[in-house]
Scaffold this motif. Structure first.
Motif, PDB file in Angstrom:
ATOM      1  N   ASP A 120       0.870  -1.178   0.000  1.00 11.99           N
ATOM      2  CA  ASP A 120       0.000   0.000   0.000  1.00 11.99           C
ATOM      3  C   ASP A 120       0.906   1.227   0.000  1.00 11.99           C
ATOM      4  O   ASP A 120       1.332   1.723   1.033  1.00 11.99           O
ATOM      5  N   TYR A 121       1.202   1.709  -1.212  1.00 11.31           N
ATOM      6  CA  TYR A 121       2.156   2.810  -1.359  1.00 11.31           C
ATOM      7  C   TYR A 121       1.667   4.071  -0.664  1.00 11.31           C
ATOM      8  O   TYR A 121       2.436   4.765   0.001  1.00 11.31           O
ATOM      9  N   SER A 178       2.528   8.095   3.459  1.00 15.01           N
ATOM     10  CA  SER A 178       1.940   9.082   4.378  1.00 15.01           C
ATOM     11  C   SER A 178       2.343   8.827   5.827  1.00 15.01           C
ATOM     12  O   SER A 178       2.562   9.770   6.601  1.00 15.01           O
ATOM     13  N   ARG A 179       2.429   7.553   6.208  1.00 17.08           N
ATOM     14  CA  ARG A 179       2.781   7.232   7.600  1.00 17.08           C
ATOM     15  C   ARG A 179       4.283   7.399   7.883  1.00 17.08           C
ATOM     16  O   ARG A 179       4.698   7.396   9.047  1.00 17.08           O
ATOM     17  N   ASN A 180       5.104   7.523   6.820  1.00 18.84           N
ATOM     18  CA  ASN A 180       6.557   7.602   7.021  1.00 18.84           C
ATOM     19  C   ASN A 180       7.154   8.931   6.568  1.00 18.84           C
ATOM     20  O   ASN A 180       8.373   9.050   6.440  1.00 18.84           O
ATOM     21  N   ILE A 204      12.404   9.256   1.468  1.00 24.03           N
ATOM     22  CA  ILE A 204      11.830   8.715   2.697  1.00 24.03           C
ATOM     23  C   ILE A 204      12.449   7.351   2.972  1.00 24.03           C
ATOM     24  O   ILE A 204      12.551   6.509   2.073  1.00 24.03           O
ATOM     25  N   VAL A 205      12.844   7.138   4.201  1.00 25.32           N
ATOM     26  CA  VAL A 205      13.353   5.833   4.614  1.00 25.32           C
ATOM     27  C   VAL A 205      12.313   5.235   5.563  1.00 25.32           C
ATOM     28  O   VAL A 205      12.292   5.530   6.761  1.00 25.32           O
ATOM     29  N   PHE A 257       6.286  -0.775   6.751  1.00 28.16           N
ATOM     30  CA  PHE A 257       5.586  -0.909   5.472  1.00 28.16           C
ATOM     31  C   PHE A 257       4.178  -1.454   5.714  1.00 28.16           C
ATOM     32  O   PHE A 257       3.937  -2.222   6.650  1.00 28.16           O
ATOM     33  N   TYR A 258       3.247  -1.058   4.839  1.00 23.15           N
ATOM     34  CA  TYR A 258       1.853  -1.495   4.948  1.00 23.15           C
ATOM     35  C   TYR A 258       1.468  -2.262   3.684  1.00 23.15           C
ATOM     36  O   TYR A 258       1.761  -1.820   2.559  1.00 23.15           O
TER      37      TYR A 258
END
Length: 404
Positions: free
Chosen positions: A187-188, A193-195, A206-207, A211-212
């Motif tokens: 789920d890109y 957004s969460r990272n 972004i590192v 992951f989702y």
């Protein structure tokens, strides 16, 4: 200033002359002026339908001023009249005038003339009339009829397809996440957004720390949503049949769903295999005849594998000619088993649908939403149903929107 006032007064007089028709000509002629060339064309076009005394509708071509449209099935004059109407009036008015022409002047028998069909403005109401009479279509007109119906299909498809696909994809494919890593199921959007807080300025990227992944099992055969459309093909449901067919084909083309399409009157026809082409599907309906809803609902029960993931649409005016008590018991049991049941009294753009209010009231009392739905509202209804939201709340919201 006087010229402006005189021109404005003359325009008002001409409008009243057009409204009252040619019979009022003698009274208006004493007021001076007269109709412009364009207004005279408008007058002739309207007189062909609404003036029964002087021009006799599409009657004898020897009528006053040569305005009659002639008798018989040879219709270059009617075709020319349709061309005038489309030139002189807005599209919305054209469909109204066409409908009046069919009803007032007995033109239903003429709509299967290929030349005439080519000049008709696509209109859902007219398409439902054609489907009602489809068994009477002569061979020479069959292709023209299909082309005309396909124009309607393409217009409605443009209106609905994108929204339906969007809400179904959001509700079915993107609902649940899984702890099991899978590059194909990443789920890109959520991962990014969460990272965002883990953006590395040196690397300029972004590192992610986490992951989702989508739950791929949610779209396997055993977990797919089943959507059943049980469609009343009695004569009063013509427009609903057209919209239902197009919507059925959109849903059937989505691999994340299992879609079944059933048509009924006193007999039952499973049309699921015709869902590759909405025009073929439409021609599979036999509009007219009686109604045995209970028998049709019983037939549809065989498609329910996982009640909690089944959405059942009964699209009908509820004029039950079969066992009314059995029908009520059957839909109540279907809902109790976990199926999401929705009754659409009509699926059409406008007008107040006729339906059996007593049956609708009894079904509504079971907690089953039972209402007429504008086609543009269906994507939202689908999305809410697939997310498990309360459809009775949607019905209340829908009723408020209609009043406002």
């Amino acid at each position: 200033m006087n010229n402006i006032n005189n021109a404005a007064d003359q325009e008002k007089i001409n409008r009243w002359r057009l409204i009252l028709g040619a019979e009022s000509q003698n009274r208006f002629s004493s007021m001076g002026g007269g109709l412009s060339v364009e207004q005279d064309l408008i007058d002739q076009a309207l007189a062909a339908i609404y003036n029964k005394t002087e021009y006799g509708g599409f009657g004898d071509s020897s009528g006053t001023n040569g305005r009659g449209a002639g008798n018989g099935p040879s219709n270059p004059q009617i075709t020319r009249w349709l061309g005038d109407v489309r030139t002189l009036f807005d599209k919305e008015l054209v469909t109204v005038i066409q409908g009046d022409a069919m009803n007032r002047c007995g033109l239903k028998q003429l709509i299967f003339e290929p030349e005439l069909l080519d000049n008709l403005e696509p209109d859902v109401s007219l398409a439902s009339t054609i489907l009602l009479l489809k068994d009477q279509i002569p061979k020479r007109s069959k292709e023209s009829v299909r082309v005309f119906i396909r124009k309607i299909v393409e217009e409605i498809n443009k209106l609905l397809e994108q929204d339906i696909r969007r809400v179904v994809t959001a509700a079915v494919n993107r609902r649940r996440h899984s702890p099991i890593p899978s590059a194909a199921a990443l789920d890109y959007k959520m991962t990014i957004s969460r990272n965002l807080k883990h953006y590395n300025r040196q690397l300029k990227t972004i590192v992610p720390e986490h992951f989702y992944f989508f739950d791929r099992t949610s779209t396997t055969a055993a977990n797919k949503w089943t959507i059943i459309l049980d469609i009343d093909q009695s004569g009063s449901m013509g427009e609903s049949v057209i919209y239902s067919s197009i919507i059925s084909c959109i849903l059937a083309s989505m691999s994340s769903l299992k879609t079944h399409v059933v048509a009924f009157d006193t007999n039952i026809v499973d049309l699921t295999e015709k869902c590759d082409d909405p025009v073929d599907l439409l021609f599979g309906f036999q509009l007219g005849g009686g109604t045995d809803i209970d028998k049709s609902v019983a037939y549809c029960e065989q498609f329910i594998e996982n009640p909690a993931k089944t959405l059942f649409f009964l699209i009908s005016d509820l004029e039950e000619g079969g066992n009314r008590a059995a029908l009520l018991r059957r839909v109540e049991e279907m809902k109790a088993s976990g199926v999401t049941v929705v009754c659409l009294l009509a699926l059409a753009d406008g007008g107040r649908p006729y339906y059996d209010a007593q049956m609708a009231g009894k079904i509504s009392s079971m907690g089953i939403p039972c209402f007429a739905c504008n086609p543009q509202m269906l994507p939202e209804l689908l999305g809410r149903a697939l997310r498990g939201q309360d459809l009775n709340e949607f019905q209340k919201e829908f009723d408020k929107r209609k009043k406002s």
